[in-house]
Design an enzyme around this catalytic site. Structure first.
Site, PDB file in Angstrom:
ATOM      1  N   GLU A 254      -9.492   1.550  -7.043  1.00 40.91           N
ATOM      2  CA  GLU A 254      -8.263   1.552  -7.010  1.00 40.91           C
ATOM      3  C   GLU A 254      -7.190   2.480  -7.062  1.00 40.91           C
ATOM      4  O   GLU A 254      -6.291   2.320  -6.828  1.00 40.91           O
ATOM      5  CB  GLU A 254      -8.093   0.614  -8.299  1.00 40.91           C
ATOM      6  CG  GLU A 254      -9.079  -0.616  -8.242  1.00 40.91           C
ATOM      7  CD  GLU A 254      -8.764  -1.695  -7.053  1.00 40.91           C
ATOM      8  OE1 GLU A 254      -8.004  -1.665  -6.491  1.00 40.91           O
ATOM      9  OE2 GLU A 254      -9.977  -2.046  -6.739  1.00 40.91           O
TER      10      GLU A 254
ATOM     11  N   HIS B 250      -6.361   3.700  -3.565  1.00 42.33           N
ATOM     12  CA  HIS B 250      -5.235   2.554  -3.028  1.00 42.33           C
ATOM     13  C   HIS B 250      -3.791   3.109  -3.323  1.00 42.33           C
ATOM     14  O   HIS B 250      -2.958   2.549  -2.581  1.00 42.33           O
ATOM     15  CB  HIS B 250      -5.563   1.073  -3.453  1.00 42.33           C
ATOM     16  CG  HIS B 250      -6.651   0.577  -2.700  1.00 42.33           C
ATOM     17  ND1 HIS B 250      -6.591   0.576  -1.357  1.00 42.33           N
ATOM     18  CD2 HIS B 250      -7.645  -0.385  -3.194  1.00 42.33           C
ATOM     19  CE1 HIS B 250      -7.597  -0.141  -1.026  1.00 42.33           C
ATOM     20  NE2 HIS B 250      -8.287  -0.751  -1.980  1.00 42.33           N
TER      21      HIS B 250
END
Length: 967
Positions: free
Chosen positions: A403, A406
């Protein structure tokens, strides 16, 4: 987004059948279910107008304000109702008009009661209309599941002045999830000519795990609530009306109103707080950077946080329930190190002034990378050092790294459309391993990618029902379906191969240039290839298009006798698990040939040589110097291809394994096993050769080869489990696994990789019926029921095999109550698996009944439980029967576009290998032809089942012959 993660031609909708045919189909399915259930039960043996409001302050003026936002009024519903037929217009196009761009949203959300069923909101979106726009009165925004509580308001902005424009008509068009607003006159485009659309609405707060939703949880015996969003890929439109496509980036100002005993979070830090006259608190968050709608996030909670500060001073917080504070420490430490590593590696600072992460008690995906407010399933963020396993710990670190990636790949630079999803997910899946490597290098995550992503996805991509990485998607179902192993794991595998080909430093510089060039905008795959080509000087697009614009992978066949051969000949062809499949179907622009970066070494020289195998060449010659006895292709399995050797070379390589396996790296040994059994399954290598590759494993002590051994064993086990041959198969593997289990024992000690290996090999020993292993598991299980704690890294084994051995009602009830009482999600997951491992059919039937009780089994765990039950020999048929009987319930609860529902049949049927099961599956799909997000998964399930049937017919006898000799 982290998966908890194939496009094929859409199935045609069947025309209405005559009543007699429908009744006949229902009767056939009923008989099928009854027969299947009977088999399962009989199994024995092994396993918007503005109203005045005296309590609210006026709306904020343009440019910001220190006053509170308006509380959306409660108007009766009925504005802009849906229409079933509206004729021709822009609403018939799945994609939004290219001439309308959102610039800024003001999103006001009011949640007066988190236990309530609805919330209300107001959206004010400023739209820029492109110059040269065909004059027309229509504006389109996405909307799903909301009720407009007022007539839309429309203003035209000309030269800074706002002029009201009357709305002549409005309606919703469910076919493409549009709200269509028709102005009384055409709206002109051009510089300085914008429009502001204001929409007031109410929406459901319960019933799904997408959009903005509320869930209950229990803390200190008190029921509490949290409301949060999950928007990727097309669910922002469920939270608020918006232009819900990834290239429609805009800035957002979010304002939340909520009960006074709660707090609020969003992408940006709070800018101002206050209280309404009604007693609700409100928080306005700072204006965001330009971002896609799927990244917008907000949450209303009663959590606390653990904080770290990055080297550059950015606050990094992990929000958890107060009772879970200790479980947030590991994720906070991982975030601190990995965040700093990525800022350095990407050569670009994180874009926002803060980064929050929060664990949601019921969350449909693994995690979601919302910019500045990352949301997680609890199992992927919370780690308890005294209760969680090493695998749990590694999973938390990997998902956090995924994450965090990202925040650059996906958030700063976003794919222009979902056909390039891999630019988000493949990159995050690759860099998660580099991120964790920077945090805990002793875990060897840079090698772990091989067994976690590369080799497993090769099996998926060897089906004709796979898909290319770059795909055409035109519906929400097709979009959500491509969040799969091809986009994630194959994408990561290709980046690993590309980095190895052009060099890691060059690859890093290319990534940095790509991020700088497309900062805060959108990109396509070709844009990334161009950045790599500029740095490397290599024909990156020409080579990599053959890997991303066609499905599948090559088989590299090495010809040469070895034993001093001066040259070896290499050929390529498409690798398919089904030997009877047409290798040219479906059609490919490259006819299933690839530009293949080849690396190799020999016994005469451990220095790797390189040669590019051009797709236009029928064969290439490898001429190593000095002349070797054998040649090893694809060191550490970096290339995304299978390797087959001549019989003489296989004999030499396998003999080397037995003589001294340490000549080969851990990755090479894993590669031998994975290639050999995949080739044998496809009918390209005798099973005698593949099984010979396992003779040496009694001396194997590394996790990586053992992981691939267990993968090979699992498939053979599934195919032979109901065969008279199975006891002999078990006997052989009890022999092979005994030395490593004797070395590792049941003591939870050693390095991280040893702990992972211990769980795997002890599990194999138990599954193969090793009496000592089963006795240890049962004794520890009884100790646990007596009040003793079990070491975290053998706990799952004890729950599974202790329950299997006992299978009495008292043990099952004790485990169920332990599940209900446990506060740790990772422990709950282990207990769910344990409950599914009983050999009591009545207990499994009760378990299936509990699936509809959301106070016992959360929505996020339903499909996991069905999968666990299907892995039990006593539950395989029961899970399949329950799924078919309850399909309409599942569709009603989760929706036909839910990707986990779409993959359910595939996940619970991987071991099916009979004509009866094939008939049942075909009948079920015929009765329910609307597949939604599961269209490609259905094709994969059918293809896998057919190849399993063929395997039993073609290979069982040769496996038996080998086992008779070696067991």
């Amino acid at each position: 987004m982290e998966m908890d993660g194939k496009l094929q031609p859409r199935q045609r909708r069947r025309r209405p059948l005559k009543r007699l045919i429908v009744l006949g189909a229902a009767l056939i399915l009923g008989l099928s279910l009854a027969l299947g259930l009977g088999l399962g039960l009989g199994l024995k043996g092994s396993e918007c107008d503005e109203k005045g409001d005296s309590t609210k302050p006026p709306p904020p003026p343009p440019g910001g304000s220190t006053t509170a936002p308006p509380v959306p009024p409660t108007d009766p519903p009925g504005f802009c109702p849906p229409r079933s037929s509206v004729g021709d217009g822009p609403w018939n196009d799945f994609r939004l008009p290219r001439d309308t761009v959102a610039q800024h949203y003001d999103v006001d959300i009011e949640v007066p009661d988190l236990a309530g069923s609805t919330y209300s909101g107001e959206v004010r979106v400023r739209l820029a209309l492109a110059a040269g726009r065909p004059p027309g009165p229509y504006l389109l925004v996405h909307i799903r599941g909301q009720t407009l509580t007022a007539q839309p308001l429309l203003e035209e902005v000309v030269g800074g002045a706002r002029v009201a424009v009357a709305v002549a008509d409005c309606f919703s068009w469910p076919g493409n999830e549009y709200l269509v607003v028709e102005a009384e006159r055409p709206l002109e485009g051009g510089t300085g000519r914008d429009v502001v659309l204001t929409l007031r609405f109410s929406a459901p707060l319960v019933g799904t795990l997408v959009g903005f939703y509320s869930v209950a949880y229990v803390a200190n015996r008190t029921t509490r609530y949290i409301a949060a969003t999950d928007h990727e890929p097309t669910d922002a439109r469920k939270s608020f009306p918006c232009l819900d496509e990834p290239d429609r980036k805009a800035t957002f100002t979010v304002t939340l109103s909520y009960p006074a005993d709660y707090s609020a979070l969003s992408n940006m830090p709070p800018e101002e707080n206050g209280t309404h006259g009604s007693g609700l608190k409100w928080t306005r968050f700072a204006r965001s950077v330009p971002m896609s709608t799927y990244l917008v996030c907000f949450a209303v909670h009663q959590f606390i946080f653990v904080e770290r500060i990055s080297s550059r001073g950015v606050p990094l917080r992990v929000y958890v329930q107060p009772e879970q504070k200790v479980t947030a420490e590991f994720a906070a430490n991982a975030t601190h190190v990995i965040f700093d590593y990525f800022e350095s590696y990407f050569g670009m600072n994180y874009s926002l002034p803060k980064l929050d992460q929060i664990a949601i008690p019921d969350f449909g995906t693994g995690a979601m990378e919302n910019w500045g407010l990352i949301t997680y399933r609890e199992t992927n963020l919370l780690y308890d050092p005294s209760e969680s396993s090493s695998f749990n710990q590694q999973r938390v670190a990997a998902v956090v790294a995924h994450e965090l990636t990202h925040q650059w790949f996906g958030n700063i630079v976003t794919m222009a459309w979902w056909d390039d999803l891999w630019l988000n997910e493949g990159f995050a899946s690759y860099f998660e391993f580099l991120g964790v490597q920077s945090f805990l290098p002793e875990w060897r995550m840079i090698d772990y990618i091989m067994i976690d992503d590369v080799m497993p996805v090769m099996g998926d991509d060897a089906l004709t029902s796979s898909h290319a990485i770059i795909v055409n998607v035109t519906t929400p179902s097709e979009i959500t379906a491509v969040f799969d192993s091809i986009s994630y794991s194959k994408g990561a595998s290709l980046l690993r191969m590309l980095s190895d080909w052009i060099g890691q430093d060059t690859f890093q510089r290319g990534c940095q240039n790509y991020l700088r060039r497309f900062h805060f905008t959108n990109a396509k795959t070709d844009d990334f290839w161009e950045a790599m080509a500029q740095e490397s000087g290599e024909p990156v697009k020409e080579v990599m298009d053959t890997w991303t614009r066609q499905m599948g992978l090559p088989l590299i066949s090495l010809r040469g006798d070895g034993g001093g051969a001066a040259a070896f000949s290499v050929e390529q062809r498409r690798f398919l698990l089904d030997p009877n499949a047409d290798p040219q179907l479906p059609a490919s622009p490259f006819r299933y040939t690839w530009h293949v970066p080849l690396r190799f070494y020999t016994n005469a020289s451990n220095v790797q040589d390189f040669q590019m195998f051009n797709m236009t060449q029928s064969a290439v010659s490898l001429t190593p110097d000095p002349t070797p006895s054998w040649l090893k292709l694809n060191p550490d399995h970096v290339g995304f291809y299978r390797v087959n050797y001549s019989p003489q070379l296989w004999a030499l390589l396998l003999q080397q394994l037995q003589d001294n396996h340490t000549v080969f790296s851990d990755g090479d040994r894993a590669g031998f096993i994975d290639d050999a059994f995949s080739l044998a399954r496809a009918g390209l290598l005798p099973y005698e050769t593949a099984l010979n590759a396992t003779l040496y494993v009694r001396a194997e002590g590394s996790l990586f080869p053992w992981d691939r051994v267990l993968g090979a064993v699992a498939y053979l086990r599934d195919m032979l489990a109901d065969s008279p041959l199975y006891p002999l198969f078990q006997k052989y593997w009890r022999q092979q696994v005994k030395p490593i289990t004797a070395k590792l024992t049941w003591k939870d000690e050693g390095e991280h990789l040893d702990k992972l290996l211990r769980e795997q090999v002890l599990g194999l020993a138990c599954r193969m019926g090793d009496e000592e292993a089963l006795s240890n598991a049962t004794n520890l299980f009884d100790d646990w029921k007596g009040g003793q704690s079990i070491a975290p890294n053998v706990r799952l084994l004890v729950y599974r095999y202790g329950m299997q051995q006992r299978s009495d009602d008292a043990s099952w009830e004790f485990m169920l109550q332990s599940y209900l009482k446990s506060p740790l999600a990772q422990e709950k997951d282990k207990l769910l698996y344990g409950l599914a491992s009983t050999h009591s059919v009545s207990q499994l039937a009760r378990y299936l009944e509990l699936l509809k009780n959301e106070s016992v089994i959360r929505s996020q765990d339903m499909f996991t439980v069905l999968r666990y039950i299907s892995l039990n020999p006593y539950g395989k048929t029961m899970a399949w029967d329950w799924t078919r009987l309850n399909w309409e319930y599942l569709v009603g609860r989760f929706g036909i576009t839910d990707r986990n529902l779409g993959r359910l049949v595939q996940r619970i049927s991987t071991s099916f290998n009979t004509e009866l099961q094939l008939w049942q599956m075909e009948s079920f799909f015929s009765l329910y032809p609307e597949a939604g997000a599961g269209a490609s998964s259905r094709l994969q399930a059918l293809e896998t089942l057919r190849t399993n049937i063929a395997w039993v017919q073609q290979h069982e006898a040769s496996v038996e012959d080998w086992l008779q000799e070696h067991a």
